[in-house]
Write an enzyme that holds these catalytic residues in place. Structure first.
Site, mmCIF file in Angstrom:
data_model
loop_
_atom_site.group_PDB
_atom_site.id
_atom_site.type_symbol
_atom_site.label_atom_id
_atom_site.label_comp_id
_atom_site.label_asym_id
_atom_site.label_seq_id
_atom_site.Cartn_x
_atom_site.Cartn_y
_atom_site.Cartn_z
ATOM 1 N N CYS A 88 4.623 -0.134 -12.226
ATOM 2 C CA CYS A 88 5.036 1.042 -12.997
ATOM 3 C C CYS A 88 6.239 0.678 -13.848
ATOM 4 O O CYS A 88 7.191 1.450 -14.001
ATOM 5 C CB CYS A 88 5.332 2.234 -12.081
ATOM 6 S SG CYS A 88 6.488 1.873 -10.746
ATOM 7 N N ALA B 270 0.779 -1.234 0.000
ATOM 8 C CA ALA B 270 0.000 0.000 0.000
ATOM 9 C C ALA B 270 0.813 1.289 0.000
ATOM 10 O O ALA B 270 0.362 2.303 -0.535
ATOM 11 C CB ALA B 270 -0.957 0.011 1.190
ATOM 12 N N ALA B 271 1.972 1.313 0.660
ATOM 13 C CA ALA B 271 2.725 2.571 0.786
ATOM 14 C C ALA B 271 3.114 3.108 -0.589
ATOM 15 O O ALA B 271 3.384 2.323 -1.510
ATOM 16 C CB ALA B 271 3.971 2.338 1.634
ATOM 17 N N PRO B 272 3.100 4.436 -0.780
ATOM 18 C CA PRO B 272 2.913 5.493 0.223
ATOM 19 C C PRO B 272 1.453 5.799 0.568
ATOM 20 O O PRO B 272 1.192 6.594 1.458
ATOM 21 C CB PRO B 272 3.552 6.712 -0.436
ATOM 22 C CG PRO B 272 3.364 6.482 -1.891
ATOM 23 C CD PRO B 272 3.493 4.993 -2.088
ATOM 24 N N GLY B 273 0.481 5.219 -0.136
ATOM 25 C CA GLY B 273 -0.913 5.327 0.292
ATOM 26 C C GLY B 273 -1.861 6.092 -0.604
ATOM 27 O O GLY B 273 -3.045 6.204 -0.290
ATOM 28 N N SER B 274 -1.402 6.609 -1.722
ATOM 29 C CA SER B 274 -2.302 7.378 -2.588
ATOM 30 C C SER B 274 -3.403 6.502 -3.171
ATOM 31 O O SER B 274 -4.562 6.923 -3.269
ATOM 32 C CB SER B 274 -1.504 8.063 -3.703
ATOM 33 O OG SER B 274 -0.747 7.112 -4.437
ATOM 34 N N LYS B 275 -3.068 5.269 -3.554
ATOM 35 C CA LYS B 275 -4.085 4.360 -4.087
ATOM 36 C C LYS B 275 -5.009 3.882 -2.973
ATOM 37 O O LYS B 275 -6.215 3.698 -3.186
ATOM 38 C CB LYS B 275 -3.423 3.170 -4.789
ATOM 39 C CG LYS B 275 -2.581 3.542 -5.999
ATOM 40 C CD LYS B 275 -1.985 2.308 -6.652
ATOM 41 C CE LYS B 275 -1.042 2.666 -7.782
ATOM 42 N NZ LYS B 275 0.196 3.321 -7.280
#
Length: 483
Positions: free
Chosen positions: A297, A156-161
């Site tokens: 990515c 999950a990090a950094p958490g934007s999604k």
């Protein structure tokens, strides 16, 4: 060792001979289109951001940008040059995703745009805006998260999604109410998991849990009975899972310039087994009928199509690729690759595993290397690998990205199969009972034939009627009990 000399950002070389050779051989785009792709990958990314928060709050922020900042920036010039104002990303729902053609560094330094920069910083700090690369916004949109869903973000990090997943969970819930579902945000790195907690605090949601486990070894979560004891082998499974896995990141050259000089063909070879294990673990944790998204990515088929193809093949039809070509139609994408080559350390390209030479000592082929190559053409065709999505930087001025949407269509584990068999047997017994009741209807009793008495009947909406109705705890009551 000797200390490396410092290079200015402008002096860093934005090219790599092996990178060029490798991707030209993969035919990710046509030969005539390849120079355009390379040129875009050398350029600096524009500024991208996403409007977050509750729906009404997001609309208010959007209207402020449209009515206040867009007209202001239209009238502003930097060094005598006019500036193109921010514009919505055409594929992002509700015009909540935005792009500003000025790079982030230039926006930060510009005196003329300081007011807009301050607005972005302030709204980001309070959680109303997320500074997020455009293609990074894509994977959560394909998960179709609903308020009742249990959702797992495995890396999950950094958490934007993760923030997008939480917003989707709350999207169709009345103000002041709490959705029935939850999001578990996991990361293998302890420090990054702590950063996740900090980021999630901005969202003010009681429906988020942060965990710190290796994605490929994410533990089973067991349901508890009314006394707080484990309810046998009743394992919690998820409706939606996001696997945005660790990758080489060679689709991020526009913001991570050092990828050019650090890129090696065998980086993907080392990552492939980890990525495959994370996706396999996600398959076990997913409910039958659930959906998961695998994304990187990276442009490398060894990290993308190779992982997806071999995991699909491993589960023998229990997973399938979903055709999402009609979803987000304005998002430009290319189909997944059905064939690709593997480059060894000596720079040689190989079409299949058997073509890798073996020396007298038996070295040259490593056991895991076979899974870096495509399956046979017939098997690849049966998997519909073209349903995977490749996003290239020159198509909509973004970074590079890979997305695959998968659905679980059959149980995988022994526990799942046992539970599915028990549910089928119960359903069959109920159906057989109904059929027997229909064939032999019971005779009516005299009491049934009599007119119903109104004595003691409760009026709808009365206190008596409410007392007879079973109590169901609200979302807020459930969260209070959990605390």
């Amino acid at each position: 060792g000797e200390r490396q000399s410092y290079k200015r950002f402008e002096d860093l070389r934005r090219d790599n001979d092996n990178f060029r050779k490798y991707y030209m051989a993969q035919k990710i785009v046509s030969d005539s289109e390849f120079p355009e792709l390379m040129e875009s990958m050398r350029s600096v990314l524009p500024t991208n951001f996403r409007i977050t928060g509750s729906r009404q709050q997001a609309i208010d922020i959007r209207e402020q940008i449209v009515n206040e900042f867009v007209p202001f920036i239209k009238e502003t010039s930097v060094d005598g040059a006019e500036i193109e104002p921010p514009h919505p990303l055409e594929w992002y729902p509700n015009n909540f995703g935005w792009q500003f053609m000025i790079p982030r560094v230039a926006l930060k330094k510009s005196k003329e745009l300081s007011k807009f920069h301050s607005f972005l910083v302030t709204e980001t700090e309070v959680g109303n805006i997320s500074r997020q690369e455009a293609v990074s916004m894509v994977p959560p949109l394909f998960l179709d998260v609903q308020p009742s869903h249990y959702v797992l973000d495995m890396c999950a990090a950094p958490g934007s999604k993760t923030a997008q997943l939480i917003e989707a969970l709350h999207s169709d819930v009345e103000a002041g109410r709490t959705p029935e579902g939850l999001v578990i945000a996991n990361d293998a790195d302890y420090k990054r998991a702590c950063m996740l907690v900090h980021q999630m605090n901005r969202l003010n949601s009681p429906n988020i849990i942060v965990t710190n486990h290796s994605g490929e070894r994410f533990p089973n979560i067991y349901r508890q009975d009314a006394e707080g004891k484990r309810a046998g082998r009743d394992i919690v499974q998820f409706d939606r899972i996001l696997c945005d896995v660790p990758c080489s990141g060679d689709g991020t050259t526009r913001k991570n310039v050092r990828v050019w000089e650090k890129w090696r063909p065998d980086d993907a070879h080392a990552l492939n087994p980890i990525q495959s294990k994370i996706l396999q673990r996600a398959a076990y944790l997913l409910k039958t009928g659930g959906r998961m998204v695998y994304s990187t990515c990276s442009l490398n088929p060894i990290e993308n199509e190779a992982v997806v193809a071999h995991v699909l093949d491993h589960f023998e039809g229990a997973l399938r690729l979903v055709d999402v070509s009609d979803h987000l139609p304005a998002l430009k994408r290319r189909p997944g690759l059905a064939t690709w080559k593997v480059m060894t350390r000596d720079g040689a390209l190989h079409d299949d595993y058997e073509s890798i030479p073996v020396d007298d000592a038996g070295n040259g082929r490593r056991k895991f290397m076979e899974k870096l190559f495509p399956l046979s053409p017939d098997r690849m065709q049966g998997l519909h690998i073209e349903r995977c999505m490749r996003i290239y930087s020159h198509m909509q001025n973004t970074g590079g990205f890979f997305v695959a949407v998968l659905e679980k269509v059959a149980p995988i584990s022994v526990d799942e199969r046992r539970k599915a068999a028990a549910e089928e047997a119960a359903a069959a017994a109920i159906e057989a009972g109904c059929a027997e009741g229909a064939a032999n209807p019971a005779p009516k009793r005299l009491a049934d034939q009599a007119e119903p008495s109104d004595a003691g009947a409760a009026e709808p909406g009365s206190d008596a009627a409410d007392a007879k109705r079973p109590k169901i705890a609200s979302g807020e009551e459930r969260s209070e009990r959990a605390e």
